[in-house]
Design a protein around this motif. Structure first.
Motif, mmCIF file in Angstrom:
data_model
loop_
_atom_site.group_PDB
_atom_site.id
_atom_site.type_symbol
_atom_site.label_atom_id
_atom_site.label_comp_id
_atom_site.label_asym_id
_atom_site.label_seq_id
_atom_site.Cartn_x
_atom_site.Cartn_y
_atom_site.Cartn_z
ATOM 1 N N UNK A 156 0.858 -1.188 0.000
ATOM 2 C CA UNK A 156 0.000 0.000 0.000
ATOM 3 C C UNK A 156 0.888 1.230 0.000
ATOM 4 N N UNK B 32 2.140 4.595 1.130
ATOM 5 C CA UNK B 32 1.876 5.290 2.400
ATOM 6 C C UNK B 32 2.249 6.767 2.341
ATOM 7 N N UNK B 33 3.399 7.094 1.745
ATOM 8 C CA UNK B 33 3.723 8.516 1.643
ATOM 9 C C UNK B 33 4.624 8.793 0.443
ATOM 10 N N UNK C 189 -5.208 8.148 5.229
ATOM 11 C CA UNK C 189 -4.064 8.497 6.070
ATOM 12 C C UNK C 189 -2.737 8.376 5.354
ATOM 13 N N UNK C 190 -2.694 8.896 4.143
ATOM 14 C CA UNK C 190 -1.428 8.964 3.423
ATOM 15 C C UNK C 190 -0.945 10.422 3.422
ATOM 16 N N UNK C 191 0.355 10.585 3.359
ATOM 17 C CA UNK C 191 0.938 11.928 3.395
ATOM 18 C C UNK C 191 1.846 12.150 2.181
ATOM 19 N N UNK D 233 6.795 5.631 -0.967
ATOM 20 C CA UNK D 233 7.154 4.541 -0.066
ATOM 21 C C UNK D 233 5.882 3.809 0.348
ATOM 22 N N UNK D 234 5.917 2.509 0.181
ATOM 23 C CA UNK D 234 4.764 1.688 0.517
ATOM 24 C C UNK D 234 5.072 0.729 1.650
ATOM 25 N N UNK D 235 4.095 -0.083 1.983
ATOM 26 C CA UNK D 235 4.266 -1.009 3.100
ATOM 27 C C UNK D 235 5.290 -2.103 2.781
ATOM 28 N N UNK D 236 5.522 -2.371 1.499
ATOM 29 C CA UNK D 236 6.420 -3.481 1.138
ATOM 30 C C UNK D 236 7.669 -3.067 0.378
ATOM 31 N N UNK D 237 7.711 -1.848 -0.077
ATOM 32 C CA UNK D 237 8.861 -1.430 -0.863
ATOM 33 C C UNK D 237 8.730 0.033 -1.226
ATOM 34 N N UNK D 238 9.703 0.524 -1.999
ATOM 35 C CA UNK D 238 9.605 1.918 -2.407
ATOM 36 C C UNK D 238 10.137 2.106 -3.807
ATOM 37 N N UNK E 12 9.291 -1.118 9.165
ATOM 38 C CA UNK E 12 8.101 -1.780 9.708
ATOM 39 C C UNK E 12 8.406 -2.206 11.137
ATOM 40 N N UNK F 97 -0.154 10.649 10.759
ATOM 41 C CA UNK F 97 -1.178 9.834 10.110
ATOM 42 C C UNK F 97 -0.949 8.385 10.500
ATOM 43 N N UNK F 98 -2.031 7.650 10.640
ATOM 44 C CA UNK F 98 -1.930 6.240 11.035
ATOM 45 C C UNK F 98 -3.015 5.428 10.361
ATOM 46 N N UNK G 294 1.583 6.024 13.283
ATOM 47 C CA UNK G 294 2.354 5.297 12.265
ATOM 48 C C UNK G 294 3.469 6.193 11.717
ATOM 49 N N UNK G 295 3.117 7.434 11.381
ATOM 50 C CA UNK G 295 4.127 8.292 10.728
ATOM 51 C C UNK G 295 3.867 9.764 10.981
ATOM 52 N N UNK H 116 4.976 13.602 9.143
ATOM 53 C CA UNK H 116 5.715 14.465 8.218
ATOM 54 C C UNK H 116 5.955 15.773 8.938
ATOM 55 N N UNK I 121 5.498 2.191 9.716
ATOM 56 C CA UNK I 121 4.590 1.340 8.945
ATOM 57 C C UNK I 121 4.915 1.276 7.469
ATOM 58 N N UNK I 122 6.195 1.461 7.121
ATOM 59 C CA UNK I 122 6.581 1.428 5.707
ATOM 60 C C UNK I 122 7.863 0.625 5.552
ATOM 61 N N UNK I 123 8.128 0.225 4.329
ATOM 62 C CA UNK I 123 9.349 -0.518 4.015
ATOM 63 C C UNK I 123 10.567 0.318 4.429
#
Lengths: 371, 371
Positions: A153, A155-156, A231-233, A251-256, B164, B208-209, B220-221, B223, B241-243
């Motif tokens: 997902x 995230x920012x 809740x993304x920035x 940047x996501x939960x699994x990679x960027x 994470x 943001x979370x 979670x984060x 900025x 909460x990010x990679x």
């Protein structure tokens, strides 16, 4: 579509012969098979003559002669004027039944943008805002990577876009619609929007300026935070007073995915996609983003399709930029009313045709200089 | 210094045997010629036994036995406890005449930090906060590059620091002093401070979370935007909460320096210095940042020198972090009172000795897991 339509070329006038027109738009016609450059509009007789000769354009006009240019000689205008003139020159074209491809930022105020949208609708002409990165493979591939879930997902978003701009440049003239958010920040805002495929709900900015003459009307730089749904920035810093940098990272939960550079049109753009600590690098050779715009917009006219990026796309960025101005003035975050959600760009239309080779660009003028 | 001082080793107790102690501090003693590991303090009997055996440490204590540990058997403690215990364990060591090397963040509140500084002053013991990057060549070389004027005047800083973190980790427990600013944002704040060699005057943050159990007590984060004197800005996003991403960029009027990664201790750090469009890449092999801290602090004790990073250095970051909390709560920027300006680190002390080779690190525990 009739057989004659298939062969028909859209006749464009280029209005405003500043840096972007000289370095990018005029040369792009050589790559745009369904578009023809037929007229130039400028108040500078030397530019009219030199560029008319160079591109073999017979018809050149001063600004006072704009209406004559619009009278049956062209199907579309590309508007590359200072920002404060976008509205007037768009509305006049629309009223003459001429389609409008308008450089971003779309205009100075939301009211300007709305008036442009209404004028084009009322006169049944197409309106497209020239977001060149919607026609650029590295950026559109970035949209696809994010959509695919490869980085989890999203995230920012974080970005830097800067260059040195001289005091004489229109971009530091408030009265001409200048401003670092209008001119450079718009790329970061637009990228966050197409990567998240969503519209921000709250925005904040802090500005700062060295005490130099070039920063008396507009700020040197802004650092910005945008809050998106789920809740993304997004954060970025854009500046007219720093060495050139143009990168972003989502940047996501699994990679960027990082693009560095990410916003250029004169050189290659590079992806750094990191998943599980492994980074894949992919370089995208420069393509002619401007030719792609000209071709696509001509095709929209010929096929009677609604262009994306639309006037609403341009309006949404201006709403965000003006809200950021209010945040700077008040020192408080500004909540945004519901923005009409945009059909964001997709790589599909780019990927299904080979990238257009970029012509050798003529560095007619310094990007940081007077346009 | 007497002859016996020259050969004297500072006897350390390691207090708290969580992840950072296991993976970094305990192995570092092998590289620290003027330091000796003589005691372990933990409430986990298995850790005491296993690590006591592994590092041949006879004396191990529970937390209830801490005073006994401080009674003449050690010269210094390294405090690697959860953040909410830093104050108590520092004050008790100081009162027993034992020097304190305390992991960052220094403590939870400004009052905690002030109490720690006073206790160490009153009891005439040294206090150092374990900012490992002040002992890391790539970061200290970055300070020198900025100072040299090579990138022109530094105008802004931009950074991303994320990983994470699991729901069971102490770092997401509010009552234990957890928090993403306390744990990760502190690196970005500290880097902006040492690169600008100054203290911020105004701060703002948006948090943001995602609605997940691990983000119920801490966000979670965040900025963040920091305004520094001379109209310089710093922005960063830190996240639990990010990679994993750990980079920063400082952009000046003439060039920019990017470190990617910039904050790690287990791998190489890389500089990308760009001047006039040309990028020089320089990789710094990993050094033992923790051994460097142990050696330097031991040397401060032996030579009766005041350590840098001091308690004031730690306090300044906590002031900024708590002001950021208030910005999040109130939705408004927070102006900072005048912070005592710090003697910021210099590469000199690192550069004049060869980097310490890092031992093979034992991945005793997952950094994202329970510590």
């Amino acid at each position: 579509m009739t057989a004659s339509d298939e062969k028909r070329k859209i006749r464009y006038a280029v209005v405003g012969l500043g840096w972007i027109s000289q370095v990018a738009v005029l040369p792009a016609f050589a790559n745009a098979e369904n578009a023809e450059l037929v007229a130039l509009v400028s108040d500078d007789p030397t530019k009219r003559e030199d560029l008319g000769k160079k591109y073999q354009v017979q018809k050149t006009y001063s600004y006072a002669e704009y209406d004559r240019c619009l009278d049956g000689e062209v199907d579309a205008v590309y508007i590359g004027l200072p920002n404060h003139l976008h509205r007037e020159y768009t509305v006049r074209a629309a009223q003459a039944g001429v389609h409008v491809l308008c450089e971003k930022p779309m205009a100075v105020t939301e009211q300007d943008c709305e008036a442009m949208i209404v004028a084009c609708q009322d006169n049944n002409v197409k309106l497209m805002i020239a977001y060149r990165l919607h026609f650029e493979p590295a950026n559109m591939q970035a949209v696809e990577i994010v959509k695919s879930g490869e980085i989890g997902e999203p995230r920012f978003f974080s970005s830097v876009f800067t260059q040195q701009v001289e005091a004489a440049n229109v971009r530091v003239k408030k009265a001409l619609g200048g401003g670092v958010l209008d001119d450079m920040g718009i790329y970061c805002i637009n990228a966050a929007r197409y990567l998240f495929q969503d519209e921000p709900v709250e925005v904040f900015a802090i500005s700062a300026s060295k005490p130099e003459s070039r920063f008396q009307e507009v700020a040197e730089m802004h650092s910005v935070i945008l809050r998106f749904p789920e809740d993304r920035l997004a954060t970025f810093t854009c500046s007219f007073g720093a060495a050139p940098v143009a990168n972003y990272q989502i940047v996501g939960t699994k990679g960027d995915l990082r693009l560095d550079p990410g916003y250029d049109f004169q050189g290659a753009l590079t992806h750094y996609l990191t998943i599980d600590g492994k980074t894949q690098e992919r370089t995208f050779l420069p393509t002619d983003q401007f030719a792609a715009e000209l071709i696509y917009f001509a095709d929209c006219i010929l096929q009677n399709k609604d262009p994306e990026p639309s006037g609403i796309e341009g309006l949404n960025d201006i709403r965000i930029i003006r809200a950021l101005d209010r945040a700077v003035e008040t020192g408080s975050p500004v909540k945004l009313g519901k923005l009409e959600k945009q059909q964001h760009p997709s790589a599909a239309q780019i990927i299904e045709r080979p990238p257009i080779q970029q012509p050798e660009l003529i560095h007619a003028a310094d990007p940081s200089g007077k346009s």
